[in-house]
Design an enzyme around this catalytic site. Structure first.
Site, mmCIF file in Angstrom:
data_model
loop_
_atom_site.group_PDB
_atom_site.id
_atom_site.type_symbol
_atom_site.label_atom_id
_atom_site.label_comp_id
_atom_site.label_asym_id
_atom_site.label_seq_id
_atom_site.Cartn_x
_atom_site.Cartn_y
_atom_site.Cartn_z
ATOM 1 N N HIS A 119 7.522 -1.569 -2.788
ATOM 2 C CA HIS A 119 6.820 -1.435 -4.065
ATOM 3 C C HIS A 119 7.868 -1.473 -5.170
ATOM 4 O O HIS A 119 9.024 -1.080 -4.961
ATOM 5 C CB HIS A 119 6.068 -0.099 -4.069
ATOM 6 C CG HIS A 119 5.164 0.122 -5.230
ATOM 7 N ND1 HIS A 119 5.620 0.481 -6.473
ATOM 8 C CD2 HIS A 119 3.811 0.057 -5.331
ATOM 9 C CE1 HIS A 119 4.605 0.635 -7.302
ATOM 10 N NE2 HIS A 119 3.481 0.373 -6.637
ATOM 11 N N ASP A 196 10.139 6.049 0.675
ATOM 12 C CA ASP A 196 8.916 6.008 -0.121
ATOM 13 C C ASP A 196 7.749 6.277 0.822
ATOM 14 O O ASP A 196 7.386 5.434 1.637
ATOM 15 C CB ASP A 196 8.790 4.629 -0.772
ATOM 16 C CG ASP A 196 7.443 4.412 -1.460
ATOM 17 O OD1 ASP A 196 6.609 5.334 -1.465
ATOM 18 O OD2 ASP A 196 7.230 3.299 -1.982
ATOM 19 N N GLN A 199 2.341 5.748 0.763
ATOM 20 C CA GLN A 199 1.241 5.268 1.596
ATOM 21 C C GLN A 199 1.206 5.947 2.963
ATOM 22 O O GLN A 199 0.277 5.719 3.733
ATOM 23 C CB GLN A 199 1.352 3.749 1.792
ATOM 24 C CG GLN A 199 1.219 2.943 0.517
ATOM 25 C CD GLN A 199 -0.150 3.066 -0.117
ATOM 26 O OE1 GLN A 199 -1.140 3.369 0.541
ATOM 27 N NE2 GLN A 199 -0.218 2.826 -1.416
ATOM 28 N N LYS A 222 -2.882 9.947 -4.130
ATOM 29 C CA LYS A 222 -3.241 9.093 -3.001
ATOM 30 C C LYS A 222 -3.676 9.908 -1.785
ATOM 31 O O LYS A 222 -4.090 9.340 -0.773
ATOM 32 C CB LYS A 222 -2.061 8.187 -2.621
ATOM 33 C CG LYS A 222 -1.668 7.182 -3.704
ATOM 34 C CD LYS A 222 -0.524 6.297 -3.245
ATOM 35 C CE LYS A 222 0.026 5.448 -4.383
ATOM 36 N NZ LYS A 222 -0.912 4.396 -4.820
ATOM 37 N N CYS A 362 2.131 -4.590 -7.293
ATOM 38 C CA CYS A 362 3.466 -4.093 -7.651
ATOM 39 C C CYS A 362 4.486 -4.432 -6.566
ATOM 40 O O CYS A 362 5.332 -3.608 -6.194
ATOM 41 C CB CYS A 362 3.447 -2.585 -7.902
ATOM 42 S SG CYS A 362 2.414 -2.095 -9.291
#
Length: 407
Positions: A119, A196, A199, A222, A362
């Site tokens: 991302h 990261d 997700q 999220k 993104c």
């Protein structure tokens, strides 16, 4: 899982005359009443600043705010709440590491390694740091199915590598990366690993001690929590050595005319009035996810992905990106319909009450790698079911027929 839907009031509505099918949880998840009620309760009864007062409302707010930090610690199995920094979201978390750690530790000629699937939030900070420090930015090559092999990791990371920054689960391909093994290889070369987990945190268990990651960031919105709140996990020793990048109230210990000292962790990285309601809401979201069980959520999503892929692959001219094995991907499917722009696909689906994402997500370098400018994406969560997927498939068939007739 059908019982869970009753906790999400937003799903009980019609969009464009059709029952809502929400398939955009990778962008932001919906919020259960347990989270909405806690946020409302804070503003109705406990609204006050934290840490600064001795009155009852201030004490209650502080207890809830710091109590949420302990819930987050347990959620990712950090050693101490000193390792849990509140941020605005994953973007801020990753930028904090790039600025506070990167500027202190990266020199000319050092290597920073990321992947094509990142991302922008886990690409641009390292890109800019490399430019500023005249470091070398390198990329892991991807396999045809959008995965990274450990052989590639071994080949790419060298003794010049100082930082490896990688997503735990791709927001486009759905690929779940072998973080523990990548961390081991990075540490073998005395590099740190930054993860990261935007997700991943909503959908699968995370144990930062078992993974042995150095930094990890994720967002509340999220994972059933409110927007504007996120988390940066960092190993305590590394955080102790880093200088803060925001200065002002809340993060100081002593201020003189020409010198200042900082509070201890985690507060030295939390300058200013924090998002108190956001943190408390995130704590409630973690309670909700923990009660359901991340293992159950992951199992449910794997089944949905397997079913969705089997049905979507029957549509002629539809291309699915990422690994074909549902166990190797998180709960999303990114796709294109031949001859139809993904924005048009998303518009037709919206006319039928089906919410999906369309665009470059993104991740423009990844779009270039996929040789397309944009894709459509359907992302699933605990409140989705096979009926939602059936609606999606019928909607895609309708979009294909519509544009075939028009053109």
């Amino acid at each position: 899982m059908n019982e869970i839907r009753k906790y999400f009031p937003i799903l009980n509505q019609e969009v464009n005359g059709h029952p809502l099918v929400y398939l955009d949880s990778a962008a932001t998840s919906q919020k259960p009443v347990q989270v909405l009620d806690v946020i409302r309760k804070y503003y109705d009864f406990d609204n006050s600043n934290v840490h600064r007062g001795v009155h009852t409302l201030g004490n209650r707010a502080t207890d809830s705010y710091e109590g949420a930090r302990e819930k987050i610690r347990k959620f990712i199995n950090a050693k101490s709440t000193k390792e849990i920094i509140y941020t605005r979201g994953t973007t801020t978390s990753l930028n904090t590491v790039a600025s506070a750690y990167g500027r202190q530790n990266i020199n000319e000629g050092d290597e920073i390694v990321i992947s094509y699937m990142e991302h922008h939030s886990n690409l641009i900070p390292w890109q800019q740091l490399a430019k500023e420090k005249k470091a070398v930015l390198k990329y892991f090559e991807l396999e045809k199915d959008g995965t990274i092999t450990l052989e590639t990791v071994e080949k790419t990371i060298t003794d010049k590598t100082k930082i490896v920054a990688i997503t735990m689960a791709s927001n486009v391909l759905g690929t779940i990366n072998p973080i523990k093994e990548i961390a081991e290889i990075a540490h073998k070369h005395d590099a740190i690993i930054v993860v990261d987990a935007a997700q991943a945190a909503p959908h699968m268990p995370i144990d930062v001690q078992d993974l042995d990651v150095d930094f990890l960031g994720f967002s509340g919105h999220k994972m059933c929590g409110p927007t504007g709140i996120g988390v940066l996990y960092g190993k305590q020793q590394l955080l102790e050595e880093m200088e803060p990048i925001e200065f002002g109230g809340e993060m100081i210990d002593f201020v003189d005319l020409y010198e200042s000292t900082w509070k201890e962790l985690p507060w030295k990285f939390e300058g200013g009035t924090p998002n108190i309601a956001g943190a408390i809401g995130l704590g409630a979201a973690i309670d909700f996810l923990t009660e359901i069980g991340l293992d159950k959520i992951a199992e449910h999503e794997h089944k949905l992905v397997e079913y969705a892929m089997s049905e979507m692959e029957k549509i002629e001219g539809l291309t699915i990106y990422g690994p074909r094995d549902p166990k190797k991907r998180c709960g999303l499917i990114t796709f294109n319909l031949e001859g139809v722009h993904p924005h048009d696909v998303a518009t037709v689906l919206d006319m039928n009450g089906i919410a999906v994402r369309a665009g470059h997500h993104c991740a423009q370098p990844l779009m270039k790698w996929l040789t397309c400018t944009a894709t459509a994406r359907a992302s699933f969560y605990m409140y989705n079911n096979t009926e939602d997927i059936d609606r999606l498939v019928e909607g895609l068939k309708g979009a294909k027929e519509y544009f075939n007739d028009v053109f």
